[in-house]
Design a protein around this motif. Structure first.
Motif, mmCIF file in Angstrom:
data_model
loop_
_atom_site.group_PDB
_atom_site.id
_atom_site.type_symbol
_atom_site.label_atom_id
_atom_site.label_comp_id
_atom_site.label_asym_id
_atom_site.label_seq_id
_atom_site.Cartn_x
_atom_site.Cartn_y
_atom_site.Cartn_z
ATOM 1 N N ALA A 1 0.841 4.000 -3.177
ATOM 2 C CA ALA A 1 0.390 5.379 -2.983
ATOM 3 C C ALA A 1 1.200 6.371 -3.816
ATOM 4 C CB ALA A 1 0.493 5.749 -1.502
ATOM 5 N N GLU B 1 0.827 -1.215 0.000
ATOM 6 C CA GLU B 1 0.000 0.000 0.000
ATOM 7 C C GLU B 1 0.858 1.259 0.000
ATOM 8 O OE1 GLU B 1 -2.479 -0.381 3.405
ATOM 9 O OE2 GLU B 1 -3.679 -2.027 2.569
ATOM 10 N N GLU B 2 1.968 1.209 0.748
ATOM 11 C CA GLU B 2 2.865 2.372 0.811
ATOM 12 C C GLU B 2 3.451 2.690 -0.561
ATOM 13 O OE1 GLU B 2 7.046 3.693 2.991
ATOM 14 O OE2 GLU B 2 5.915 1.959 3.732
#
Length: 303
Positions: free
Chosen positions: A52, A48-49
């Motif tokens: 983004a 997810e990091e």
């Protein structure tokens, strides 16, 4: 193409964003969780990091165990017993929306060496990693060899001193762990203390007992290497693991090999070199595995 790639070990998980144009970027490392829920969580958070800020195509995973790369099923997952008999792709897909590709860690190391390391252009080679245990990967006739049930390469479970030590595997005879344990015992160093193979080799320059200890350890390492050469007739055997970075190791191996059997020179001589990649082998191999799988899907789609 960008992929988030993981090298999952028993104590730590290394990860990075890897791209075809820039290679490895934004590396990190986290402690390996010891339950399934936490494992799902930390892997998903890393993905997810990166998602983004970057366009992600897929997730690649290198991990120990008997891994079916076609389905993601792990019959055994090394030290991560909570992943035994689990489909890792299914487990992670509960939290991750990107395609996930997974392969055994030793085979990932072999892919890294084949694509951009010390096995470029070779169709038959072996990677043998020496660390806590002995790991091997076979690249034969132009592709990875996995065996009938994805257990090919578990060379560390072989027995080579059965009459004297019937229960001892190669893990128990010439892993770096064994060398360090013998050294600690001799030097009266407490078992929990951290000692590296490099320290053992340095001490051997001043202590004849430690030098003899290393010589015996290298002899057994060479016996295993000789057996691999006789069995598979590879173009090259690559030695991996932290100890392979020691410049003293390869000359010691070369000196010992011809003493095992004169046929090493006449019949079975094989080039032995250290792996190019050490800490990043799993991450790079996972990326190359992702590339392989995406290319296969493209070809299949076109046909």
């Amino acid at each position: 193409m960008n992929a988030v790639c993981f090298d999952i070990g028993g104590t730590a998980i290394k990860y990075a964003l890897v791209s075809q144009s820039k290679g490895i970027a934004h590396q990190g490392k986290i402690t390996t969780p010891y339950d399934l829920t936490a494992f799902q969580k930390v892997i998903a958070e890393v993905v997810e990091e990166y998602a983004a800020t970057d366009e992600i195509t897929a997730v690649g995973i290198s991990m120990p165990g008997y891994i079916n790369p076609q389905t993601g099923y792990a019959e055994r997952a090394g030290a991560l017993a909570y992943l035994d008999h689990k489909n890792i792709i299914d487990v992670l897909s509960e939290k991750i929306s990107f395609p996930i590709y997974i392969e055994n860690d030793a085979r990932c190391a072999a892919l890294a060496e084949r694509y951009s390391g010390n096995a470029q252009g070779l169709n038959n080679f072996i990677v043998m990693t020496i660390g806590t245990g002995i790991g091997t990967a076979f690249y034969l006739n132009g592709s990875l060899y996995r065996g009938a049930s994805f257990k090919a390469g578990e060379f560390g479970h072989s027995r080579i001193d059965y009459q004297k030590r019937p229960q001892h595997t190669m893990h128990d005879i010439f892993s770096t762990r064994i060398l360090v344990e013998e050294y600690k015992k001799y030097m009266k160093i407490p078992a929990p203390a951290v000692v590296t193979g490099e320290e053992v080799f340095e001490t051997a320059k001043l202590d004849p007992e430690v030098e003899e200890m290393i010589q015996k350890w290298v002899q057994w390492l060479c016996v295993g290497t000789y057996n691999l050469a006789c069995t598979f007739n590879p173009e090259k055997i690559l030695i991996g693991g932290g100890v392979s970075a020691n410049p003293e190791l390869l000359p010691r191996i070369e000196q010992q090999m011809s003493q095992i059997d004169e046929r090493w020179i006449t019949d079975f001589y094989t080039v032995i070199e250290p792996c190019k990649y050490l800490n990043n082998a799993g991450i790079l191999g996972a990326f190359y595995f992702v590339e392989q799988q995406l290319e296969k899907q493209t070809v299949k789609g076109e046909s």
